[in-house]
Design a protein around this motif. Structure first.
Motif, PDB file in Angstrom:
ATOM      1  N   ASP A 113       0.831  -1.206   0.000  1.00 18.01           N
ATOM      2  CA  ASP A 113       0.000   0.000   0.000  1.00 18.01           C
ATOM      3  C   ASP A 113       0.861   1.249   0.000  1.00 18.01           C
ATOM      4  OD1 ASP A 113      -2.257  -1.559   0.006  1.00 18.01           O
ATOM      5  OD2 ASP A 113      -2.663  -1.321   2.150  1.00 18.01           O
ATOM      6  N   THR A 114       1.916   1.239   0.812  1.00 17.41           N
ATOM      7  CA  THR A 114       2.826   2.391   0.884  1.00 17.41           C
ATOM      8  C   THR A 114       3.509   2.602  -0.458  1.00 17.41           C
ATOM      9  OG1 THR A 114       3.185   1.990   3.228  1.00 17.41           O
ATOM     10  CG2 THR A 114       4.819   3.343   2.103  1.00 17.41           C
ATOM     11  N   ILE A 115       3.977   1.532  -1.047  1.00 22.56           N
ATOM     12  CA  ILE A 115       4.655   1.639  -2.339  1.00 22.56           C
ATOM     13  C   ILE A 115       3.707   2.189  -3.397  1.00 22.56           C
ATOM     14  CG2 ILE A 115       5.674   0.273  -4.221  1.00 22.56           C
ATOM     15  CD1 ILE A 115       6.881  -1.523  -1.983  1.00 22.56           C
ATOM     16  N   LEU A 116       2.493   1.659  -3.437  1.00 25.48           N
ATOM     17  CA  LEU A 116       1.513   2.146  -4.410  1.00 25.48           C
ATOM     18  C   LEU A 116       1.194   3.621  -4.172  1.00 25.48           C
ATOM     19  CD1 LEU A 116      -0.907  -0.898  -4.692  1.00 25.48           C
ATOM     20  CD2 LEU A 116       0.767  -0.121  -6.361  1.00 25.48           C
ATOM     21  N   SER A 117       1.063   4.010  -2.913  1.00 23.05           N
ATOM     22  CA  SER A 117       0.799   5.419  -2.596  1.00 23.05           C
ATOM     23  C   SER A 117       1.943   6.304  -3.054  1.00 23.05           C
ATOM     24  CB  SER A 117       0.599   5.597  -1.085  1.00 23.05           C
ATOM     25  OG  SER A 117      -0.534   4.912  -0.660  1.00 23.05           O
ATOM     26  N   GLU A 118       3.157   5.837  -2.841  1.00 23.54           N
ATOM     27  CA  GLU A 118       4.328   6.615  -3.259  1.00 23.54           C
ATOM     28  C   GLU A 118       4.400   6.733  -4.784  1.00 23.54           C
ATOM     29  OE1 GLU A 118       6.441   8.434  -1.424  1.00 23.54           O
ATOM     30  OE2 GLU A 118       5.228   7.878   0.305  1.00 23.54           O
ATOM     31  N   ILE A 119       4.036   5.672  -5.472  1.00 22.35           N
ATOM     32  CA  ILE A 119       4.023   5.716  -6.940  1.00 22.35           C
ATOM     33  C   ILE A 119       2.990   6.729  -7.419  1.00 22.35           C
ATOM     34  CG2 ILE A 119       3.409   4.407  -9.027  1.00 22.35           C
ATOM     35  CD1 ILE A 119       4.687   1.937  -7.644  1.00 22.35           C
ATOM     36  N   VAL A 120       1.789   6.666  -6.844  1.00 23.02           N
ATOM     37  CA  VAL A 120       0.737   7.614  -7.231  1.00 23.02           C
ATOM     38  C   VAL A 120       1.192   9.044  -6.938  1.00 23.02           C
ATOM     39  CG1 VAL A 120      -1.618   8.398  -6.681  1.00 23.02           C
ATOM     40  CG2 VAL A 120      -1.150   5.961  -7.015  1.00 23.02           C
ATOM     41  N   TYR A 121       1.777   9.248  -5.768  1.00 25.24           N
ATOM     42  CA  TYR A 121       2.257  10.586  -5.396  1.00 25.24           C
ATOM     43  C   TYR A 121       3.339  11.067  -6.360  1.00 25.24           C
ATOM     44  CZ  TYR A 121       4.320  14.381  -2.710  1.00 25.24           C
ATOM     45  OH  TYR A 121       4.812  15.605  -2.324  1.00 25.24           O
ATOM     46  N   ALA A 122       4.306  10.214  -6.668  1.00 20.92           N
ATOM     47  CA  ALA A 122       5.401  10.596  -7.574  1.00 20.92           C
ATOM     48  C   ALA A 122       4.872  10.932  -8.968  1.00 20.92           C
ATOM     49  CB  ALA A 122       6.434   9.471  -7.656  1.00 20.92           C
ATOM     50  N   GLU A 123       3.915  10.137  -9.430  1.00 22.63           N
ATOM     51  CA  GLU A 123       3.342  10.402 -10.757  1.00 22.63           C
ATOM     52  C   GLU A 123       2.545  11.706 -10.771  1.00 22.63           C
ATOM     53  OE1 GLU A 123       3.603   8.898 -13.940  1.00 22.63           O
ATOM     54  OE2 GLU A 123       5.355   8.215 -12.835  1.00 22.63           O
ATOM     55  N   ALA A 124       1.801  11.954  -9.709  1.00 26.02           N
ATOM     56  CA  ALA A 124       1.038  13.207  -9.623  1.00 26.02           C
ATOM     57  C   ALA A 124       1.999  14.390  -9.551  1.00 26.02           C
ATOM     58  CB  ALA A 124       0.115  13.194  -8.413  1.00 26.02           C
ATOM     59  N   LEU A 125       3.072  14.252  -8.799  1.00 28.55           N
ATOM     60  CA  LEU A 125       4.091  15.308  -8.684  1.00 28.55           C
ATOM     61  C   LEU A 125       4.724  15.584 -10.045  1.00 28.55           C
ATOM     62  CD1 LEU A 125       5.559  17.076  -6.598  1.00 28.55           C
ATOM     63  CD2 LEU A 125       7.217  15.230  -6.326  1.00 28.55           C
ATOM     64  N   ARG A 126       5.061  14.531 -10.753  1.00 28.27           N
ATOM     65  CA  ARG A 126       5.644  14.687 -12.090  1.00 28.27           C
ATOM     66  C   ARG A 126       4.651  15.377 -13.028  1.00 28.27           C
ATOM     67  NH1 ARG A 126       5.217  12.331 -16.805  1.00 28.27           N
ATOM     68  NH2 ARG A 126       3.808  10.721 -16.062  1.00 28.27           N
ATOM     69  N   GLU A 127       3.406  14.971 -12.970  1.00 31.12           N
ATOM     70  CA  GLU A 127       2.373  15.551 -13.831  1.00 31.12           C
ATOM     71  C   GLU A 127       2.202  17.047 -13.551  1.00 31.12           C
ATOM     72  OE1 GLU A 127      -2.394  15.039 -14.845  1.00 31.12           O
ATOM     73  OE2 GLU A 127      -1.553  13.996 -13.113  1.00 31.12           O
ATOM     74  N   VAL A 128       2.147  17.414 -12.279  1.00 29.91           N
ATOM     75  CA  VAL A 128       1.985  18.829 -11.915  1.00 29.91           C
ATOM     76  C   VAL A 128       3.206  19.635 -12.352  1.00 29.91           C
ATOM     77  CG1 VAL A 128       1.758  20.457  -9.980  1.00 29.91           C
ATOM     78  CG2 VAL A 128       0.382  18.365 -10.027  1.00 29.91           C
ATOM     79  N   SER A 129       4.398  19.108 -12.092  1.00 35.06           N
ATOM     80  CA  SER A 129       5.625  19.827 -12.475  1.00 35.06           C
ATOM     81  C   SER A 129       5.692  20.048 -13.983  1.00 35.06           C
ATOM     82  CB  SER A 129       6.862  19.045 -12.020  1.00 35.06           C
ATOM     83  OG  SER A 129       6.919  19.016 -10.623  1.00 35.06           O
ATOM     84  N   MET A 130       5.331  19.034 -14.746  1.00 36.07           N
ATOM     85  CA  MET A 130       5.341  19.179 -16.214  1.00 36.07           C
ATOM     86  C   MET A 130       4.303  20.200 -16.668  1.00 36.07           C
ATOM     87  SD  MET A 130       5.976  15.218 -17.427  1.00 36.07           S
ATOM     88  CE  MET A 130       5.458  15.537 -19.078  1.00 36.07           C
ATOM     89  N   ALA A 131       3.130  20.180 -16.039  1.00 35.96           N
ATOM     90  CA  ALA A 131       2.074  21.123 -16.409  1.00 35.96           C
ATOM     91  C   ALA A 131       2.477  22.553 -16.050  1.00 35.96           C
ATOM     92  CB  ALA A 131       0.764  20.742 -15.733  1.00 35.96           C
ATOM     93  N   ILE A 132       3.143  22.733 -14.918  1.00 34.92           N
ATOM     94  CA  ILE A 132       3.611  24.080 -14.527  1.00 34.92           C
ATOM     95  C   ILE A 132       4.601  24.620 -15.551  1.00 34.92           C
ATOM     96  CG2 ILE A 132       5.008  25.331 -12.806  1.00 34.92           C
ATOM     97  CD1 ILE A 132       3.563  23.693 -10.631  1.00 34.92           C
ATOM     98  N   GLU A 133       5.456  23.753 -16.079  1.00 34.30           N
ATOM     99  CA  GLU A 133       6.444  24.177 -17.081  1.00 34.30           C
ATOM    100  C   GLU A 133       5.779  24.722 -18.350  1.00 34.30           C
ATOM    101  OE1 GLU A 133       9.809  24.454 -16.979  1.00 34.30           O
ATOM    102  OE2 GLU A 133       9.694  23.883 -14.861  1.00 34.30           O
ATOM    103  N   LEU A 134       4.563  24.325 -18.626  1.00 29.13           N
ATOM    104  CA  LEU A 134       3.857  24.771 -19.832  1.00 29.13           C
ATOM    105  C   LEU A 134       3.070  26.068 -19.621  1.00 29.13           C
ATOM    106  CD1 LEU A 134       2.494  21.299 -21.001  1.00 29.13           C
ATOM    107  CD2 LEU A 134       4.529  22.504 -21.845  1.00 29.13           C
TER     108      LEU A 134
END
Length: 194
Positions: A113-134
Motif C-alpha cells: 500500500d505504501t509503495i503504491l501510494s508513493e508511486i501515485v504521489y510521484a506520478e502526480a508530482l511529475r504531472e503537476v511539475s510538467m504542467a507548470i512548465e507549460l
C-alpha cells in the motif's frame, strides 16, 4: 513379520532392552495405532502425517532409552509423555510460524500500500511539475515558488517585487489553466500543496 507368541511382558521387555528387533517391532505395533490417534487428537486439525511423524520420532527415542525402562507400564508412560510433549512443541512451533506468516503478510500488504501510494504521489508530482512548465512565464515563476518551494503569497510578492494581489491573480490564472491539463490526482496534489 515375526512375532513372539506366548511371551510375558517381562521377557518382552528384556528382549527390548537388549535391542531385539522383533521385540521392538512387537512393542511398536502394540502402541503405535493408539499413539497416532492420541497425537491426532492433540494436534486437532493438523495433518495426520504430522501425528505419524511425531509417533515415529517417539519410537526412536524409546529405542535410544530402551535400557532405562524397567516395566512395560514404564514403556507405555514414556511413549505417551514423549508423544504429548512432541505434539505440544509442534503446536507451539506451528503457532509461531503462523504468527510470523501473518506478520509478514500484514507488513507486505502495508508495504505494498505504501509503495503504491508513493508511486501515485510521484506520478502526480511529475504531472503537476510538467504542467507548470507549460504555463505562461509569470504564472510559471509564481506557481513554482508556491508548489516547489512552499512559499506563501507575501514571500513571493517580496521576492519578485510585485504586489500580493498580483501574485494571487497569477496563481488563480495558473490554477485555471492547470485544471484543464491535470488529472484528478494532479489537481488534488496541486491544491493540497499551495
Amino acid at each position: 513379520m515375526h512375532r513372539y507368541t506366548n511371551i510375558d511382558e517381562k521377557d518382552l521387555l528384556q528382549l527390548l532392552q537388549k535391542g531385539d528387533e522383533t521385540a521392538f517391532t512387537q512393542v511398536f505395533y502394540q502402541f503405535q495405532p493408539a499413539l497416532v490417534f492420541f497425537a491426532n487428537r492433540l494436534l486437532s486439525g493438523q495433518a495426520c502425517i504430522d501425528a505419524e511423524e511425531i509417533v515415529q520420532d517417539t519410537f526412536l527415542k524409546l529405542f535410544e532409552r530402551k535400557e532405562t525402562l524397567v516395566t512395560l507400564q514404564n514403556v507405555k508412560a514414556f511413549l505417551y509423555i514423549v508423544t504429548k510433549n512432541a505434539c505440544l512443541d509442534h503446536i507451539a512451533k506451528e503457532q509461531t510460524r503462523l504468527r510470523r506468516f501473518e506478520k509478514f503478510i500484514t507488513s507486505f500488504e502495508e508495504s505494498e500500500d505504501t509503495i503504491l501510494s508513493e508511486i501515485v504521489y510521484a506520478e502526480a508530482l511529475r504531472e503537476v511539475s510538467m504542467a507548470i512548465e507549460l504555463l505562461p512565464e509569470k504564472c510559471k515563476v509564481i506557481m513554482k515558488q508556491f508548489f516547489e518551494e512552499g512559499k506563501d503569497a507575501k514571500e513571493i510578492a517580496q521576492g519578485l517585487n510585485i504586489t500580493v494581489s498580483t501574485v494571487n491573480n497569477q496563481k488563480s490564472r495558473a490554477i485555471s489553466l492547470l485544471k484543464q491539463r491535470l488529472s484528478g490526482a494532479g489537481i488534488a496534489l496541486l491544491l493540497l500543496s499551495i
